[in-house]
Design a protein around this motif. Structure first.
Motif, PDB file in Angstrom:
ATOM      1  N   VAL A 150      -5.240   1.813  -1.185  1.00  0.00           N
ATOM      2  CA  VAL A 150      -5.114   1.773   0.280  1.00  0.00           C
ATOM      3  C   VAL A 150      -6.026   0.718   0.905  1.00  0.00           C
ATOM      4  O   VAL A 150      -5.865   0.374   2.084  1.00  0.00           O
ATOM      5  N   SER A 201       3.559  -0.633   6.929  1.00  0.00           N
ATOM      6  CA  SER A 201       2.209  -0.317   6.442  1.00  0.00           C
ATOM      7  C   SER A 201       1.134  -0.940   7.320  1.00  0.00           C
ATOM      8  O   SER A 201      -0.014  -0.500   7.313  1.00  0.00           O
ATOM      9  N   TRP A 232      -1.955  11.422  -3.441  1.00  0.00           N
ATOM     10  CA  TRP A 232      -0.813  10.648  -3.942  1.00  0.00           C
ATOM     11  C   TRP A 232      -1.157   9.166  -4.079  1.00  0.00           C
ATOM     12  O   TRP A 232      -0.453   8.419  -4.744  1.00  0.00           O
ATOM     13  N   LEU A 233      -2.180   8.740  -3.354  1.00  0.00           N
ATOM     14  CA  LEU A 233      -2.650   7.351  -3.438  1.00  0.00           C
ATOM     15  C   LEU A 233      -4.150   7.373  -3.727  1.00  0.00           C
ATOM     16  O   LEU A 233      -4.859   8.290  -3.307  1.00  0.00           O
ATOM     17  N   ARG A 246      -4.630  -2.479   2.907  1.00  0.00           N
ATOM     18  CA  ARG A 246      -3.932  -2.140   4.166  1.00  0.00           C
ATOM     19  C   ARG A 246      -4.915  -1.689   5.246  1.00  0.00           C
ATOM     20  O   ARG A 246      -4.696  -1.921   6.435  1.00  0.00           O
ATOM     21  N   TYR A 280      -2.623   9.932   5.001  1.00  0.00           N
ATOM     22  CA  TYR A 280      -2.183  11.275   4.648  1.00  0.00           C
ATOM     23  C   TYR A 280      -1.923  11.359   3.134  1.00  0.00           C
ATOM     24  O   TYR A 280      -2.339  12.322   2.471  1.00  0.00           O
ATOM     25  N   SER A 281      -1.268  10.329   2.612  1.00  0.00           N
ATOM     26  CA  SER A 281      -0.980  10.303   1.170  1.00  0.00           C
ATOM     27  C   SER A 281      -2.275  10.247   0.363  1.00  0.00           C
ATOM     28  O   SER A 281      -2.363  10.830  -0.721  1.00  0.00           O
ATOM     29  N   THR A 341       0.346   7.475   7.651  1.00  0.00           N
ATOM     30  CA  THR A 341       1.070   8.031   6.492  1.00  0.00           C
ATOM     31  C   THR A 341       0.347   7.682   5.198  1.00  0.00           C
ATOM     32  O   THR A 341       0.243   8.513   4.280  1.00  0.00           O
ATOM     33  N   ILE A 342      -0.174   6.459   5.126  1.00  0.00           N
ATOM     34  CA  ILE A 342      -0.931   6.043   3.936  1.00  0.00           C
ATOM     35  C   ILE A 342      -2.163   6.932   3.768  1.00  0.00           C
ATOM     36  O   ILE A 342      -2.454   7.415   2.662  1.00  0.00           O
ATOM     37  N   LYS A 367       1.238   3.732  12.634  1.00  0.00           N
ATOM     38  CA  LYS A 367       2.082   4.791  12.052  1.00  0.00           C
ATOM     39  C   LYS A 367       2.053   4.738  10.527  1.00  0.00           C
ATOM     40  O   LYS A 367       1.863   5.762   9.859  1.00  0.00           O
ATOM     41  N   GLY A 368       2.220   3.546   9.976  1.00  0.00           N
ATOM     42  CA  GLY A 368       2.198   3.394   8.520  1.00  0.00           C
ATOM     43  C   GLY A 368       0.834   3.743   7.949  1.00  0.00           C
ATOM     44  O   GLY A 368       0.730   4.404   6.903  1.00  0.00           O
TER      45      GLY A 368
END
Lengths: 130, 485
Positions: free
Chosen positions: A56, A33, A50-51, A59, A44-45, A41-42, A37-38
């Motif tokens: 978020v 995270s 989704w989040l 992070r 994108y979510s 994805t976070i 890269k992490g």
């Protein structure tokens, strides 16, 4: 610019992980995270719903924006720009990070980011003379 | 689940068991278009912790997927059945490098390039030149039995394992081999674990063969109007006996695109060739280079260039390595995906046709293609370049991968030669290997993992309806359903 405007960059991340071993934060934690890269994805979510923003926030603030990730990125993505856009939107949505709030408060009250009084400046002047 | 989390925390410490949704999402991807969310991530720091974690997972029938850098190209480190991600990235110590015994003893979380740099500092090398560089960990490389760019000369990494420590599901710590250079004692279990993608046990240590680093090296490249000539040149180099490290080809579309984006001034071509080689001294290197250069030119190679410095080296390798940068310049939002047709292998005499035809198959479905080839060993790397927000592109990719694999089999090739089956090839495994081989593989899996919890949903071993007709990119497969609710 809202984070939605960076959707194409977030999608361009191929999640290869070349950003990890040069990341000063990831190197401390090994937590994906914390790598670019992490984070992609976070985000994108987040865009997918989704989040939530409050989930978020922490992070997104764990990034020095040093751009080491861009230097090794397979696709040459400007990750720091995406992270900064996320931070800007976080602030707008009331999820500014605690340290920034403290610094702003200190600046307002003491004109010093650390909340120190004017004698701190005098001590600095003394130090500069020696 | 709360009770299990507490048990795990008592083994590795509270801070090493991660259950927050934001972090579980961050672990849900690799280079494939699929998304699978673990229920927890557990960091381990030694073999004993791995033994205990496997014990709890086994007692509670929880899937456990080992992960190093999460750099898999075929979904092998995705937790497609949910459960635990066992993050081995903190087991990242180089325990010993012995110049005298020519072995290195490493933990699985050591990054490939970090390892290689340390070896080079001591005049040594683990010379496979793994394409994912510092994204890949040694554990992941061994569990994938990777090739690397230098597989032409050095083979797959599996044959470089002198010994390994593997934790089995029942808690046994299996020791295989020693620092003695060779062993031949019954079934070669090191070879079995190499490429097993975490489905049989967890690799916690490896004793690797290493070699001296050659003092001088060079890269040589050229451009061909005809891929047949390029392949003929490559084969002539092989037959000359010159020991190149790698022999590579990139298709014309990719060469021309990269040349335009990076302003490199390469000639228009159907493909370019790049090879690299080493020498034990300058005279030795120059002798080999002169042979390769003559072969390339005799076969119609244009603009044959020899690179001796980092800058020129990068230019020569650009067509092979920079497509991901170039594509976002030409088509913002496009990207490459690890799909099922990413690493087929064909007979050497079929390589030129295969490069052309595979590129044509992908393009015929309305998406872009870059096609690469390790010309010394017949492995092709078709890359689909597409917009992940476009559902038509997704459907095109699914059609293309099926057609490519059918084509490859029709010309006497095989569907997977480098990355392994992972998750993305699940639906192609039975047809590719046949019932007899798959049944044997499943029986081997049953010996080591009777509960089917070690990296389940991989290598076609336990494929079910969940792996069919997968949805559009990234919303494709969410093991943890509550994430979307």
């Amino acid at each position: 610019m809202p984070i939605e405007e960076y959707r194409h960059v977030i999608m361009e991340c191929v999640s290869c992980g070349l950003c990890q071993s040069n990341c000063p934060i990831y190197k401390q934690t090994n937590l994906e995270s914390n790598s670019a890269k992490g984070k992609m994805t976070i985000l994108y979510s987040l865009l997918q719903g989704w989040l939530d923003w409050d989930e978020v926030a922490e992070r997104m603030y764990e990034c020095t924006t040093c751009k080491n990730c861009t230097a090794t990125c397979l696709s040459g993505l400007d990750i720091a720009a995406v992270v900064e856009a996320a931070r800007a939107e976080l602030v707008e949505r009331g999820h500014g990070n605690a340290i920034s709030k403290d610094i702003a408060k200190n600046l307002r009250e003491t004109h010093n980011p650390f909340g120190e009084g004017s004698d701190a400046r005098e001590r600095l002047k003394e130090l500069a003379r020696t | 689940m709360f009770k299990i989390v507490e048990q795990m925390k008592s083994i590795v410490g509270e801070e090493n068991v991660i259950t927050s949704k934001v972090d579980r999402m961050a672990y849900s991807r690799d280079l494939t278009p699929y998304l699978a969310v673990p229920e927890m991530i557990i960091f381990v720091e030694d073999t004993n912790q791995v033994v205990k974690i496997l014990g709890v997972a086994s007692s509670n029938d929880i899937p456990i997927t080992p992960r190093g850098g999460g750099a898999s190209f075929q979904g092998s480190s995705l937790p497609v059945r949910g459960g635990i991600i066992l993050d081995l990235s903190r087991m990242n110590k180089i325990l010993e490098i012995s110049k005298d015994d020519l072995v290195a003893i490493v933990q699985p979380g050591v990054r490939y390039e970090t390892f290689q740099h340390e070896l080079e500092r001591q005049g040594l090398s683990f010379p496979h030149d793994v394409g994912s560089h510092d994204a890949a960990t040694i554990g992941g490389i061994l569990a994938s039995d990777s090739n690397g760019h230098h597989a032409y000369r050095h083979g797959r990494v599996g044959s470089w394992i002198q010994g390994m420590e593997v934790v089995l599901l029942d808690g046994t710590v299996l020791e295989l081999g020693t620092r003695a250079p060779r062993y031949n004692m019954g079934y070669n279990l090191s070879a079995l674990f190499a490429g097993s993608q975490g489905t049989l046990g967890i690799i916690t240590k490896a004793i690797l063969r290493i070699v001296p680093k050659m003092p001088v090296s060079a890269t040589i490249g050229g451009f061909f109007q005809n891929l047949d000539d390029l392949m003929a040149a490559s084969h002539a180099i092989t037959m000359s006996g010159v020991e190149a490290g790698t022999l590579e080809a990139t298709d014309g579309y990719t060469v021309n695109t990269i040349s335009d984006v990076m302003n490199l001034g390469f000639p228009k071509c159907e493909g370019n060739f790049v090879g690299d080689l080493e020498g034990f001294n300058e005279e030795n290197l120059q002798h080999k280079l002169s042979i390769m250069k003559k072969i390339l030119e005799d076969h119609g190679g244009e603009n044959v260039i020899i690179a001796r410095d980092e800058k020129m080296n990068k230019i020569l390798w650009a067509p092979r390595l920079e497509i991901d940068v170039a594509i976002v310049d030409v088509h913002p939002g496009y990207r490459e995906f690890g799909f099922a047709a990413a690493d087929p292998c064909v007979p050497l005499t079929k390589m030129a046709d295969a490069m052309r035809n595979i590129g044509q198959i992908i393009r015929s479905h309305g998406i872009l293609a870059a096609v690469f080839c390790h010309t010394g060993i017949g492995i092709l790397h078709p890359a689909v370049l597409m917009d992940p927000n476009n559902s038509e592109h997704w459907n095109a990719m699914k059609l293309a991968e099926k057609e490519i694999l059918e084509y490859v089999i029709s010309i006497g090739g095989i569907i997977s030669a480098e990355h392994g089956f992972g998750y993305v090839k699940n639906n192609f495994v039975r047809k590719a290997v046949g019932d007899t081989k798959l049944n044997l593989d499943q029986r081997i899996k049953q010996i080591f993992d009777p509960k089917g919890i070690l990296n389940p949903g991989k290598m076609g071993l336990d494929t079910d309806e969940r792996d069919e007709d997968i949805e559009f990119v990234f919303s494709a497969y969410v093991a943890d359903k509550d994430v979307r609710e």
